[in-house]
Design a protein around this motif. Structure first.
Motif, PDB file in Angstrom:
ATOM      1  N   LEU A   1       0.824  -1.202   0.000  1.00  0.00           N
ATOM      2  CA  LEU A   1       0.000   0.000   0.000  1.00  0.00           C
ATOM      3  C   LEU A   1       0.864   1.259   0.000  1.00  0.00           C
ATOM      4  O   LEU A   1       0.571   2.224  -0.715  1.00  0.00           O
ATOM      5  N   ALA A   2       1.943   1.259   0.771  1.00  0.00           N
ATOM      6  CA  ALA A   2       2.858   2.405   0.792  1.00  0.00           C
ATOM      7  C   ALA A   2       3.468   2.635  -0.589  1.00  0.00           C
ATOM      8  O   ALA A   2       3.574   3.779  -1.050  1.00  0.00           O
ATOM      9  N   LEU A   3       3.848   1.573  -1.267  1.00  0.00           N
ATOM     10  CA  LEU A   3       4.396   1.700  -2.615  1.00  0.00           C
ATOM     11  C   LEU A   3       3.351   2.259  -3.574  1.00  0.00           C
ATOM     12  O   LEU A   3       3.645   3.147  -4.381  1.00  0.00           O
ATOM     13  N   LEU A   4       2.129   1.782  -3.477  1.00  0.00           N
ATOM     14  CA  LEU A   4       1.051   2.278  -4.325  1.00  0.00           C
ATOM     15  C   LEU A   4       0.809   3.772  -4.089  1.00  0.00           C
ATOM     16  O   LEU A   4       0.669   4.547  -5.041  1.00  0.00           O
ATOM     17  N   ILE A   5       0.784   4.190  -2.836  1.00  0.00           N
ATOM     18  CA  ILE A   5       0.597   5.606  -2.518  1.00  0.00           C
ATOM     19  C   ILE A   5       1.771   6.422  -3.049  1.00  0.00           C
ATOM     20  O   ILE A   5       1.591   7.499  -3.625  1.00  0.00           O
ATOM     21  N   TRP A   6       2.969   5.929  -2.884  1.00  0.00           N
ATOM     22  CA  TRP A   6       4.150   6.637  -3.369  1.00  0.00           C
ATOM     23  C   TRP A   6       4.094   6.821  -4.881  1.00  0.00           C
ATOM     24  O   TRP A   6       4.494   7.862  -5.406  1.00  0.00           O
ATOM     25  N   LEU A   7       3.581   5.822  -5.587  1.00  0.00           N
ATOM     26  CA  LEU A   7       3.484   5.913  -7.042  1.00  0.00           C
ATOM     27  C   LEU A   7       2.354   6.814  -7.511  1.00  0.00           C
ATOM     28  O   LEU A   7       2.478   7.487  -8.541  1.00  0.00           O
ATOM     29  N   LEU A   8       1.243   6.857  -6.775  1.00  0.00           N
ATOM     30  CA  LEU A   8       0.054   7.559  -7.246  1.00  0.00           C
ATOM     31  C   LEU A   8      -0.167   8.942  -6.646  1.00  0.00           C
ATOM     32  O   LEU A   8      -0.690   9.830  -7.318  1.00  0.00           O
TER      33      LEU A   8
END
Length: 186
Positions: free
Chosen positions: A67-74
């Motif tokens: 989830l942290a990676l997804l937030i960082w990307l989006l």
């Protein structure tokens, strides 16, 4: 644990939404968190029952990292020139903005109210509801995990109502709009 995530979400809301929507964003943020509490207890209890608490924590850590990676990307902040122009246009330092927020009596009343309301809910709901239901009511772990979030459902309705109503109530709306402006500066 989740306090810093809430602060970061408020910062993003202050940057991407108009100040008149800050109360709604706050209510929705808390409602999403409450939805996770409501929807997550039973599956987590079943997972702990199936693979043990330590392995369940590893699964949770993996999901959190994803989830942290997804937030960082989006999730992207506004462009640097926009943020810099906003900061220069307000003329307030972080310290000045914090003094204004901490000097507002409504900040302290909201904090006191939140603490008095959430303390009992969190201490029982998060720490003791499942063990209480298992020992006193004789429920299994999964059944207790499914029944425990009933209090959270009532709180979820209140969060959504307060968030939407806060944008419409004139004194509260002005206070929250000012808070949104201050969050941008911090």
């Amino acid at each position: 644990g989740s306090g810093i995530v809430f602060v970061a979400t408020l910062k993003l809301a202050s940057l991407h939404l108009p100040p008149r929507r800050f109360a709604l964003a706050t209510g929705l943020t808390m409602a999403v968190a409450m939805t996770g509490a409501v929807g997550g207890q039973a599956p987590l209890a079943a997972l702990v029952e199936a693979i043990g608490w330590r392995q369940a924590m590893y699964v949770g850590a993996g999901l959190g990292a994803a989830l942290a990676l997804l937030i960082w990307l989006l999730a992207r902040p506004p462009s640097a020139p926009t943020a810099a122009a906003h900061s220069q246009s307000t003329g307030h330092s972080v310290g000045a903005a914090l003094r204004v927020v901490l000097g507002n009596p409504q900040t302290w009343l909201a904090g006191l109210f939140s603490g008095l309301l959430s303390g009992p809910m969190l201490s029982f709901g998060v720490l003791w509801a499942v063990p209480y239901l298992m020992q006193v009511q004789g429920l299994g772990r999964a059944a207790a995990g499914a029944r425990a979030p009933q209090e959270d459902l009532r709180a979820l309705h209140g969060l959504l109502s307060c968030g939407r109503g806060g944008d419409r109530a004139p004194p509260l709306a002005r206070s929250l709009q000012n808070a949104a402006r201050r969050w941008r500066e911090v």
